[in-house]
Design a protein around this motif. Sequence first.
Motif, PDB file in Angstrom:
ATOM      1  N   ALA A 289      -3.468   4.811  14.987  1.00  0.00           N
ATOM      2  CA  ALA A 289      -4.529   3.970  14.437  1.00  0.00           C
ATOM      3  C   ALA A 289      -4.013   3.352  13.144  1.00  0.00           C
ATOM      4  CB  ALA A 289      -5.786   4.796  14.177  1.00  0.00           C
ATOM      5  N   LEU A 290      -4.541   2.198  12.788  1.00  0.00           N
ATOM      6  CA  LEU A 290      -4.011   1.462  11.646  1.00  0.00           C
ATOM      7  C   LEU A 290      -4.104   2.255  10.349  1.00  0.00           C
ATOM      8  CD1 LEU A 290      -5.371  -2.114  12.442  1.00  0.00           C
ATOM      9  CD2 LEU A 290      -3.169  -1.092  13.063  1.00  0.00           C
ATOM     10  N   ASP A 291      -5.136   3.065  10.206  1.00  0.00           N
ATOM     11  CA  ASP A 291      -5.285   3.862   8.984  1.00  0.00           C
ATOM     12  C   ASP A 291      -4.554   5.202   9.061  1.00  0.00           C
ATOM     13  OD1 ASP A 291      -6.886   5.059  10.864  1.00  0.00           O
ATOM     14  OD2 ASP A 291      -8.685   5.156   9.602  1.00  0.00           O
ATOM     15  N   GLU A 292      -3.797   5.410  10.145  1.00  0.00           N
ATOM     16  CA  GLU A 292      -3.042   6.652  10.297  1.00  0.00           C
ATOM     17  C   GLU A 292      -1.535   6.415  10.375  1.00  0.00           C
ATOM     18  OE1 GLU A 292      -4.650   8.448  13.774  1.00  0.00           O
ATOM     19  OE2 GLU A 292      -6.496   9.139  12.782  1.00  0.00           O
TER      20      GLU A 292
ATOM     21  N   GLU B 268      -6.247  -1.784  18.489  1.00  0.00           N
ATOM     22  CA  GLU B 268      -6.185  -1.535  17.050  1.00  0.00           C
ATOM     23  C   GLU B 268      -5.296  -0.339  16.708  1.00  0.00           C
ATOM     24  OE1 GLU B 268     -10.159  -1.305  15.558  1.00  0.00           O
ATOM     25  OE2 GLU B 268     -10.496  -3.462  15.782  1.00  0.00           O
ATOM     26  N   LYS B 269      -4.267  -0.173  17.507  1.00  0.00           N
ATOM     27  CA  LYS B 269      -3.248   0.839  17.256  1.00  0.00           C
ATOM     28  C   LYS B 269      -1.867   0.202  17.419  1.00  0.00           C
ATOM     29  CE  LYS B 269      -6.073   4.708  18.972  1.00  0.00           C
ATOM     30  NZ  LYS B 269      -6.144   5.829  19.948  1.00  0.00           N
TER      31      LYS B 269
ATOM     32  N   LEU C 220      -0.551  -5.325   8.342  1.00  0.00           N
ATOM     33  CA  LEU C 220      -1.858  -4.864   7.870  1.00  0.00           C
ATOM     34  C   LEU C 220      -2.494  -5.869   6.914  1.00  0.00           C
ATOM     35  CD1 LEU C 220      -1.262  -1.038   7.271  1.00  0.00           C
ATOM     36  CD2 LEU C 220      -2.325  -2.167   9.236  1.00  0.00           C
ATOM     37  N   GLU C 221      -1.686  -6.466   6.046  1.00  0.00           N
ATOM     38  CA  GLU C 221      -2.219  -7.478   5.132  1.00  0.00           C
ATOM     39  C   GLU C 221      -2.750  -8.684   5.904  1.00  0.00           C
ATOM     40  OE1 GLU C 221      -2.668  -7.543   1.827  1.00  0.00           O
ATOM     41  OE2 GLU C 221      -2.138  -5.430   1.799  1.00  0.00           O
TER      42      GLU C 221
ATOM     43  N   PRO D 178       0.818  -1.217   0.000  1.00  0.00           N
ATOM     44  CA  PRO D 178       0.000   0.000   0.000  1.00  0.00           C
ATOM     45  C   PRO D 178       0.848   1.261   0.000  1.00  0.00           C
ATOM     46  CG  PRO D 178      -0.824  -1.573   1.601  1.00  0.00           C
ATOM     47  CD  PRO D 178       0.473  -2.119   1.103  1.00  0.00           C
TER      48      PRO D 178
ATOM     49  N   ASN E 232       3.456  -3.319   6.672  1.00  0.00           N
ATOM     50  CA  ASN E 232       2.583  -3.727   5.576  1.00  0.00           C
ATOM     51  C   ASN E 232       2.173  -5.196   5.697  1.00  0.00           C
ATOM     52  OD1 ASN E 232       1.912  -1.750   3.302  1.00  0.00           O
ATOM     53  ND2 ASN E 232       4.034  -1.237   3.765  1.00  0.00           N
TER      54      ASN E 232
ATOM     55  N   LYS F   7      -6.118  -7.916   7.430  1.00  0.00           N
ATOM     56  CA  LYS F   7      -7.184  -7.947   6.427  1.00  0.00           C
ATOM     57  C   LYS F   7      -7.646  -9.374   6.167  1.00  0.00           C
ATOM     58  CE  LYS F   7      -5.701  -3.799   3.908  1.00  0.00           C
ATOM     59  NZ  LYS F   7      -5.128  -3.302   2.629  1.00  0.00           N
TER      60      LYS F   7
END
Length: 283
Positions: free
Chosen positions: A224-227, A136-137, A246-247, A65, A243, A250
Amino acid sequence: MLKAVQILGCSSGLTIVSQRLTKTRNSSSSTVSFLSSPLNLSTFSSSPRKTLCLNPTRMSSSSLPGSDPVPKSSAFVSVQSAGDVRKIKFCQWCGGTTKHEIPDGEEKLRAICTHCDKIAYQNPKMVVGCLIEHEEKVLLCKRNIQPSHGLWTLPAGYLEVGESAAEGAMRETWEEAGATVEVVSPFAQLDIPLIGQTYVIFLAKLKNLDFAPGPESLECRLFALDEIPFDSLAFSSIYVTLNLYLEDLKKGKLKFHYGTINKRPGSSPSDIRAFSLDYHLQP
């Protein structure tokens, strides 16, 4: 915490501090404790490898990503040694001058003492650290030293003699982030032949929310995971580790990963995305 000068690839670096946990901050113990319940993870799929019971893949940074496209190359460049043996001028045992030859029965050039005949072997360094999860951080540290001053990394550093990999990862986390953690499981082993380093990263949990930057960190923060600041990460090894994490999330299952990070020939040491992840193995 390696303060090492990065030769190329700049995939690691943090500096080691000789002080033990009990000397730097008030800590009850540096003993490793493991959680009994396993975590879930998973990643890139490929055909199984029966001998290792792992799935090998090869990917470039462009498959991760937030990456820029990386031109495909028909040739794979393998660097056999990160060290320049000709820089070893004197014997570490007796101080005598060295000569540079290939010893009988060996294949590589070595520094050989002209007085005591001892051979100086160059071996990779092991870097250990923690990927710390909390609600989740993930916990990251902003570096206060070179290389990559002001960029974000996982708390990690060189393993010291006399400690296990998990103990070293916990110590580095304490020294860089002032955090006491509980090691959950190994998450990734990433070899970086070009600079002679092997990363071993453990999944870990915070024992409490008391953390603060150590001398080699400007700031410590839970992201946070999206930050996660992928554009401001310090090293390719950290970029790959986060990465993969995170994969796995998912896919709903955490796995152990092994891989070799090879920097793209001619790339800048500061370009953390110019790499391929080769021999990527996973259960």
